[in-house]
Write a protein that holds these residues in place. Structure first.
Motif, PDB file in Angstrom:
ATOM      1  N   ALA A 210       0.828  -1.204   0.000  1.00  0.00           N
ATOM      2  CA  ALA A 210       0.000   0.000   0.000  1.00  0.00           C
ATOM      3  C   ALA A 210       0.864   1.255   0.000  1.00  0.00           C
ATOM      4  CB  ALA A 210      -0.921  -0.005   1.226  1.00  0.00           C
ATOM      5  N   MET A 211       1.962   1.235   0.760  1.00  0.00           N
ATOM      6  CA  MET A 211       2.867   2.386   0.798  1.00  0.00           C
ATOM      7  C   MET A 211       3.540   2.594  -0.551  1.00  0.00           C
ATOM      8  SD  MET A 211       4.604   1.838   4.578  1.00  0.00           S
ATOM      9  CE  MET A 211       5.510   3.378   4.565  1.00  0.00           C
ATOM     10  N   GLY A 212       3.986   1.511  -1.160  1.00  0.00           N
ATOM     11  CA  GLY A 212       4.628   1.608  -2.463  1.00  0.00           C
ATOM     12  C   GLY A 212       3.689   2.154  -3.519  1.00  0.00           C
ATOM     13  N   ASP A 213       2.453   1.691  -3.525  1.00  0.00           N
ATOM     14  CA  ASP A 213       1.462   2.176  -4.500  1.00  0.00           C
ATOM     15  C   ASP A 213       1.214   3.677  -4.328  1.00  0.00           C
ATOM     16  OD1 ASP A 213       1.226  -0.373  -5.478  1.00  0.00           O
ATOM     17  OD2 ASP A 213      -0.621  -0.843  -4.390  1.00  0.00           O
ATOM     18  N   SER A 214       1.110   4.128  -3.083  1.00  0.00           N
ATOM     19  CA  SER A 214       0.823   5.543  -2.824  1.00  0.00           C
ATOM     20  C   SER A 214       2.009   6.443  -3.168  1.00  0.00           C
ATOM     21  CB  SER A 214       0.450   5.744  -1.351  1.00  0.00           C
ATOM     22  OG  SER A 214      -0.740   5.048  -1.034  1.00  0.00           O
TER      23      SER A 214
END
Length: 274
Positions: A210-214
């Motif tokens: 989720a952090m990477g996508d954001s």
């Protein structure tokens, strides 16, 4: 031309030359002083978005020297310094800026008081925040094979500070699930501990995804969970340290005894026995 006229002409030329040099020097010094004042004021305006920054601190400490010839500015600076920490600080802050502008013949009538407290720094704040978010993400990715390391734990605890829920709802949601799981370690059930560890790896992977996508990274969840280089030696050392700490704690609490073995009897004991 008489001698008297020659002398008078020479004195007049010399005197007018001295006057010219004096006037030129006066205006040059005045021009240079104004340049320094403008530079100080420019630095104050440019750095007013952060009153604790090095640029603002340096500029405001220059005022007493640069504007030493201006009594209104020096008085406004003294009032601002005396009001720091009180509810009058904002008013004296604005008066200081206005007094400097007046000294420099700069018109501030077009700007209301809020202009001094709402600088154009939105892009800067967003950029700085994203930089800190990236550092947290990189730290977690780099230490995801060592989840008990101080760096990893520190980065986890910074998530709720640097990733506001209004901007990163999915990250905060994954963090809450992972956070709840971390606080439910099955200490009394050895059988459930491997299951808990596997679930931890899964939830950490979801959080990092989720952090990477954001943040603009397109990592596959499998790469996050499996693409880790962790030397076997590190794993052995960590296991040994864990077992050592557990053994010491059990020994201190009387849950384990210290095994001893006599290899050879002392000579005095042997003589008594004989």
């Amino acid at each position: 031309m008489t001698t008297e006229q020659v002398i008078w002409t020479m004195v007049s030329s010399l005197f007018s030359g001295l006057i010219g040099v004096g006037i030129s020097t006066y205006y040059y010094r005045r021009h240079e002083a104004k340049k320094v004042k403008l530079e100080t004021f420019r630095s104050l305006m440019a750095n007013r978005f952060n009153l604790h920054s090095e640029g603002f601190t340096k500029a405001i400490n220059e005022i007493s020297i640069v504007f030493n010839d201006s009594q209104p500015v020096c008085k406004a600076l003294s009032n601002y310094h005396a009001s720091l920490g009180s509810n009058k600080a904002d008013d004296t802050f604005i008066k200081l800026f206005k007094s400097i502008a007046k000294d420099l013949n700069l018109s501030m009538e077009e700007f209301n008081d809020s202009f001094f407290f709402r600088p154009f720094n939105a892009v800067t704040k967003v950029s700085e925040n994203k930089g800190r978010c990236l550092e947290i993400f990189k730290t977690l990715m780099a230490t995801r094979a060592a989840t008990v390391s101080p760096e990893h734990v520190k980065a986890l605890n910074m998530i709720t500070i640097e990733f506001p829920e209004s901007d990163y709802p999915e990250i905060i949601n994954q963090w809450k699930v992972y956070f709840d799981h971390l606080h439910n370690y099955p200490e009394t059930s050895v059988e459930l501990q491997p299951v808990w560890s596997e679930k931890s790896s899964e939830l950490l992977g979801n959080l990092l995804k989720a952090m990477g996508d954001s943040l603009g990274y397109s990592f596959d969840i499998v790469d996050i969970r499996k693409g880790i280089y962790a030397p076997k030696a590190h794993e052995v050392i960590e296991l040994e340290q864990k077992l050592f700490r557990q053994g010491i704690v059990q020994l201190l609490y009387g849950e384990r005894t210290l095994k001893t073995e006599v290899v050879s009897a002392p000579k005095a004991v042997e003589e008594v026995n004989t």
